[in-house]
Write an enzyme that holds these catalytic residues in place. Structure first.
Site, short mmCIF file in Angstrom:
data_model
loop_
_atom_site.label_atom_id
_atom_site.label_comp_id
_atom_site.label_asym_id
_atom_site.label_seq_id
_atom_site.Cartn_x
_atom_site.Cartn_y
_atom_site.Cartn_z
N ASN A 123 15.31 16.04 -13.79
CA ASN A 123 14.07 15.26 -13.88
C ASN A 123 14.28 13.85 -14.45
O ASN A 123 15.12 13.66 -15.32
CB ASN A 123 13.06 16.00 -14.76
CG ASN A 123 12.69 17.35 -14.19
OD1 ASN A 123 12.65 17.52 -12.97
ND2 ASN A 123 12.47 18.32 -15.06
N SER A 142 15.17 21.67 -16.28
CA SER A 142 14.01 22.51 -16.53
C SER A 142 14.47 23.81 -17.16
O SER A 142 15.56 24.31 -16.87
CB SER A 142 13.31 22.79 -15.19
OG SER A 142 12.59 24.01 -15.26
N LYS A 165 16.48 21.81 -11.10
CA LYS A 165 15.79 20.57 -11.48
C LYS A 165 16.66 19.56 -12.20
O LYS A 165 17.47 19.91 -13.05
CB LYS A 165 14.59 20.90 -12.38
CG LYS A 165 13.39 21.42 -11.64
CD LYS A 165 12.87 20.42 -10.64
CE LYS A 165 11.38 20.62 -10.41
NZ LYS A 165 10.57 19.91 -11.33
N LYS A 209 -0.54 -3.57 -39.44
CA LYS A 209 0.90 -3.33 -39.46
C LYS A 209 1.39 -2.04 -38.81
O LYS A 209 2.31 -2.07 -38.00
CB LYS A 209 1.41 -3.42 -40.90
CG LYS A 209 1.56 -4.89 -41.35
CD LYS A 209 1.98 -5.01 -42.78
CE LYS A 209 0.84 -4.84 -43.75
NZ LYS A 209 -0.28 -5.81 -43.58
N TYR A 230 -9.90 -13.20 -46.19
CA TYR A 230 -9.17 -11.95 -46.16
C TYR A 230 -10.10 -10.75 -46.38
O TYR A 230 -10.99 -10.79 -47.22
CB TYR A 230 -8.06 -11.93 -47.22
CG TYR A 230 -7.29 -10.62 -47.21
CD1 TYR A 230 -6.26 -10.41 -46.29
CD2 TYR A 230 -7.64 -9.56 -48.06
CE1 TYR A 230 -5.59 -9.21 -46.23
CE2 TYR A 230 -6.96 -8.34 -48.00
CZ TYR A 230 -5.94 -8.18 -47.09
OH TYR A 230 -5.29 -6.98 -47.02
N GLU A 260 9.83 8.51 -16.92
CA GLU A 260 8.45 8.98 -17.15
C GLU A 260 7.98 8.63 -18.56
O GLU A 260 6.82 8.24 -18.77
CB GLU A 260 8.37 10.49 -16.91
CG GLU A 260 8.51 10.85 -15.43
CD GLU A 260 8.67 12.35 -15.20
OE1 GLU A 260 8.69 13.13 -16.17
OE2 GLU A 260 8.80 12.74 -14.02
N HIS A 264 0.84 -1.22 0.00
CA HIS A 264 0.00 0.00 0.00
C HIS A 264 0.86 1.26 0.00
O HIS A 264 0.44 2.30 0.51
CB HIS A 264 -0.95 0.04 1.20
CG HIS A 264 -1.67 -1.24 1.44
ND1 HIS A 264 -2.86 -1.58 0.84
CD2 HIS A 264 -1.34 -2.32 2.22
CE1 HIS A 264 -3.23 -2.78 1.23
NE2 HIS A 264 -2.33 -3.26 2.07
N1 ARG Z 1 -1.36 -4.53 -48.26
C1 ARG Z 1 -2.19 -5.66 -48.02
C2 ARG Z 1 -2.21 -5.97 -46.52
O1 ARG Z 1 -1.39 -5.49 -45.84
C3 ARG Z 1 -1.67 -6.83 -48.77
C4 ARG Z 1 -2.72 -7.83 -49.17
C5 ARG Z 1 -3.61 -7.22 -50.15
N2 ARG Z 1 -4.52 -8.17 -50.71
C6 ARG Z 1 -5.56 -7.77 -51.41
N3 ARG Z 1 -6.29 -8.67 -51.90
N4 ARG Z 1 -5.84 -6.53 -51.55
O2 ARG Z 1 -3.05 -6.69 -46.05
#
Ligand code: ARG
Length: 458
Positions: free
Chosen positions: A286, A278, A284, A326, A318, A291, A157
């Site tokens: 820091n 600072s 200071k 990504k 898909y 952080e 605590h």
């Molecule tokens: N740039 C696409 C991705 O990252 C690649 C696959 C694209 N496929 C498609 N049928 N458009 O998913």
């Protein structure tokens, strides 16, 4: 030659904004090495299976190797006018070897291609991150070995509870990082199946050898279902989960460093190279790095929640939504990698104010449990002992002294069981070093832990 792989059925140019919105090359170009390596394995397999002639297969493989070398060396620049890295590589190949290059995409779709690229990319990152965590653990172990007798208060605590050592405190984090490495290796193991050969979603009519490409690319085996293969992003969700937990651990550690660095605690001194000043307050210094490491946890969690949300409504197989996996995964990866590296440097150069830590442990009644245990060992039932020491603590608070500062007469006024050996029984050294259950801070337990850590890092 067209910049697109799919112009045939279209009669109009794509809208400029649509192009930009749809394109992924600005971020998927970092997977160029995986994309080319995957294509080399695919082309070699097509040749081996007689799906394309051997001569074409060799020509494609050789040219792809050249393209990779040129990108590696900076001679060939990946430009953003292509839709994605797959289009860039294929278009470059065709521009160099003409019709032969057009045979590469036989029996393949960008759907299985991007899935294999992403798995290869993040598989390698699991290893890189584990390596960085091991570097951090090496620094930690060094500190653990140095500080088995550096006493400090342990907290519950955020109140002083019982004395521990700095070695014991740091070893708690060592354990967390062992689990983090374990998680990354589990994640890598499940990720390590090859989706190549799944086609767009339903496999292909060509006699592909999926075992061959899987083994060429270092995968344990091919994936089991072609629809799952092109739509699955579990491996990235798991990876982001692992990153989130690593971030959470680094953030907790950073929080403690900020607390220890505060004027009130003064347990540590962060090296000048790892702190900032600072613009207005000249005094200071820091703990900005701690952080920031703590603060960046938010964006790592964000990436995990973002991908979970993207995936939750996707029908098989898909869908373009998956392209959203990504950017944030790369960002989370870069963030966590930098955090581990910076945190390790900050830790390695940090100085501990041992006297101040021991002093703090002495002042906070952290030996009250041991005083009660002393009574118990001399025949007083624990609940009575708890009450006696409670009254004693109250008395000490009023006099603004520690339990150790009481005179023998004062001790006796609370219980005549007390004797001269009480002073030794409640010293910091005794309190810590009589705790030798497995995993406890006592010097014997810590020796066993250190041996285990050395073995682990070996
Ligand atoms: N740039 C696409 C991705 O990252 C690649 C696959 C694209 N496929 C498609 N049928 N458009 O998913």
């Amino acid at each position: 030659m067209s910049l697109k792989l799919w112009g045939g059925r279209f009669t109009k140019e794509t809208d400029k904004l649509v192009n930009d919105f749809n394109a992924s090359i600005s971020f998927d170009k970092r997977m160029y090495a995986q994309d080319i390596t995957g294509s080399i394995a695919h082309a070699a397999m097509l040749g081996k299976q007689g799906i394309i002639d051997k001569e074409s297969s060799d020509k494609i493989v050789n040219e792809l190797k050249k393209i990779k070398n040129e990108i590696d060396s900076g001679d060939l620049e990946i430009t953003d006018e292509y839709e994605d890295i797959h289009s860039f590589v294929e278009a470059t190949l065709i521009s160099r070897i003409g019709d032969t290059g057009k045979k590469l995409h036989t029996g393949r779709s960008r759907n299985d291609q991007v899935a294999v690229d992403t798995r290869m990319y993040f598989r390698e990152q699991c290893d890189i991150l584990s390596g960085l965590l091991k570097d951090l653990q090496t620094v930690l172990l060094d500190m653990i070995k140095q500080h088995t007798s550096t006493y400090m208060p342990g907290f519950t605590h955020l109140q002083k509870a019982q004395p521990v050592t700095l070695a014991h405190h740091l070893s708690a984090y060592f354990e967390m990082f062992i689990r983090d490495c374990g998680r990354l290796s589990d994640c890598r193991e499940r990720m390590n199946e090859c989706p190549l050969g799944s086609g767009a979603l339903a496999g292909t009519t060509y006699p592909l050898d999926r075992d061959f490409t899987a083994s060429e690319l270092g995968f344990r085996c091919p994936t089991g279902n072609s629809m799952d293969s092109v739509s699955d992003r579990d491996f990235l969700i798991e990876f982001l989960n692992d990153l989130s937990i690593i971030s959470m651990h680094l953030s907790r550690f950073s929080e403690e460093i900020c607390i220890w660095n505060s004027n009130e605690y003064g347990f540590i001194e962060i090296d000048d190279a790892y702190s900032t000043g600072s613009s207005i307050m000249p005094q200071k210094k820091n703990p900005d790095i701690a952080e920031l490491v703590r603060g960046k946890t938010g964006r790592v969690y964000g990436a995990l929640i973002s991908l979970l949300t993207t995936m939750k409504g996707l029908p098989l197989a898909y869908n373009k939504d998956s392209q959203e996996d990504k950017e944030q995964a790369f960002d989370a990866l870069d963030t966590v990698r930098d955090c581990i590296i910076l945190f390790t440097g900050m830790l390695e150069t940090m100085k501990f104010n041992k006297d101040r830590m021991a002093d703090s442990a002495k002042k906070g009644f952290t030996n009250a449990t041991d005083a009660a245990d002393y009574l118990v060992k001399n025949g007083v039932p624990f609940r009575d002992a708890h009450g006696i020491i409670g009254r004693m603590v109250l008395y000490c608070i009023e006099k603004n002294i520690a339990i150790d500062d009481l005179s023998m007469d004062e001790f006796k006024s609370f219980s005549d069981v007390f004797n001269d050996d009480i002073y030794d029984a409640i010293s910091l050294e005794t309190c810590v070093n009589s705790r030798n259950t497995a995993g406890a801070p006592g010097i014997e337990s810590m020796k066993a832990a250190i041996e285990r850590y050395e073995h682990y890092l070996d």
